[in-house]
Design a protein around this motif. Structure first.
Motif, PDB file in Angstrom:
ATOM      1  N   CYS A 127     -31.368  24.986 -31.568  1.00  0.00           N
ATOM      2  CA  CYS A 127     -32.821  24.790 -31.610  1.00  0.00           C
ATOM      3  C   CYS A 127     -33.288  23.953 -30.420  1.00  0.00           C
ATOM      4  N   HIS A 128     -34.597  23.858 -30.288  1.00  0.00           N
ATOM      5  CA  HIS A 128     -35.225  22.843 -29.446  1.00  0.00           C
ATOM      6  C   HIS A 128     -35.545  21.658 -30.348  1.00  0.00           C
ATOM      7  N   ASN A 144     -26.435   7.415 -24.957  1.00  0.00           N
ATOM      8  CA  ASN A 144     -26.217   8.793 -25.438  1.00  0.00           C
ATOM      9  C   ASN A 144     -27.514   9.592 -25.430  1.00  0.00           C
ATOM     10  N   ILE A 145     -28.569   8.985 -25.984  1.00  0.00           N
ATOM     11  CA  ILE A 145     -29.857   9.681 -26.087  1.00  0.00           C
ATOM     12  C   ILE A 145     -30.453   9.879 -24.696  1.00  0.00           C
ATOM     13  N   GLN A 146     -30.335   8.859 -23.845  1.00  0.00           N
ATOM     14  CA  GLN A 146     -30.871   8.967 -22.492  1.00  0.00           C
ATOM     15  C   GLN A 146     -30.181  10.091 -21.726  1.00  0.00           C
ATOM     16  N   HIS A 152     -31.779  17.665 -21.001  1.00  0.00           N
ATOM     17  CA  HIS A 152     -32.495  18.693 -21.777  1.00  0.00           C
ATOM     18  C   HIS A 152     -34.013  18.553 -21.856  1.00  0.00           C
ATOM     19  N   GLN A 153     -34.572  17.414 -21.401  1.00  0.00           N
ATOM     20  CA  GLN A 153     -36.016  17.231 -21.594  1.00  0.00           C
ATOM     21  C   GLN A 153     -36.825  18.176 -20.721  1.00  0.00           C
ATOM     22  N   LYS A 167     -33.897  22.678 -25.498  1.00  0.00           N
ATOM     23  CA  LYS A 167     -34.870  21.800 -24.822  1.00  0.00           C
ATOM     24  C   LYS A 167     -35.308  20.663 -25.745  1.00  0.00           C
ATOM     25  N   ILE A 168     -35.705  19.550 -25.134  1.00  0.00           N
ATOM     26  CA  ILE A 168     -36.315  18.444 -25.883  1.00  0.00           C
ATOM     27  C   ILE A 168     -37.716  18.241 -25.317  1.00  0.00           C
ATOM     28  N   TYR A 169     -38.699  18.260 -26.193  1.00  0.00           N
ATOM     29  CA  TYR A 169     -40.098  18.176 -25.762  1.00  0.00           C
ATOM     30  C   TYR A 169     -40.799  17.085 -26.569  1.00  0.00           C
TER      31      TYR A 169
END
Length: 212
Positions: A127-128, A144-146, A152-153, A167-169
């Motif tokens: 998923c996104h 990790n998140i960064q 992916h952002q 993707k991350i939006y």
């Protein structure tokens, strides 16, 4: 032929309220989603956190979205006997919608702890992630998140339709200071919930004497 993007928003919805609904409608419009599914989570019956039955929570969601064509309910997690991992649910959703981009919608607090989720490293294969943020929110992410954001952002809504996943939006949404806890407290103490939940949901709660 790829179908338009669809969204999934999970929550205990115990009960569903305007703080869930209005941002959901906003996200569906802003991202031009074909459908946004509200997905009530499984709550173990013996848990103190369960205030009414799965059927009652699902009924309230259905009543709340009745007049909003974009919003639908997905009850797959309620049909399971145990709480499920998001990863397992997304795998199942991907099987059901093999040709659609899938947007999994979460709050900023979920993103901040995302690297503690089961199989978090592979969730973006399915998923996104659409992260609902307060306008002007500035915060720090762990390494990790960064790293995930760096890889992916996207700032392009079109990417959520162009690609099926990955993707991350960040979507800015108006945040409402409403909680299910507050609503349950109000009901218990005979304080009005008229401004907090859709009328059909309030009627159902009073009719069935929920949260007393």
């Amino acid at each position: 032929m790829q179908s338009p993007a669809i969204g999934f928003l999970g929550g205990s919805f115990d009960p569903i309220h305007n703080g869930h609904l209005l941002p959901a409608i906003e996200v569906a419009q802003q991202l031009q989603l074909q459908t946004l599914f509200l997905m009530p989570n499984h709550i173990a019956p013996h848990k103190a956190t369960s205030h009414c039955s799965a059927t009652q929570r699902a009924t309230m969601v259905s009543l709340a979205i009745k007049t909003t064509p974009t919003l639908h309910i997905d009850t797959r997690e309620l049909k399971r006997d145990s709480a499920s991992y998001t990863f397992e649910t997304l795998k199942e959703i991907r099987t059901d919608y093999p040709d659609s981009p899938i947007c999994f919608i979460m709050g900023m607090d979920s993103l901040l702890s995302f690297d503690s989720w089961y199989q978090w490293q592979v969730i973006l294969d399915y998923c996104h992630l659409v992260v609902c943020a307060r306008p002007g929110w500035k915060g720090e992410f762990n390494s990790n998140i960064q790293a995930l954001l760096n890889a992916h952002q996207t700032v392009e809504v079109a990417d959520l339709h162009l690609f099926k996943s990955g993707k991350i939006y960040f979507q800015q949404t108006v945040q409402f200071d409403i909680s299910s806890t507050q609503i349950r407290h109000n009901i218990k103490h005979d304080i009005s919930i008229k401004e907090l939940v859709p009328k059909q949901v309030a009627d159902y709660i009073y009719q069935h004497q929920l949260y007393r």
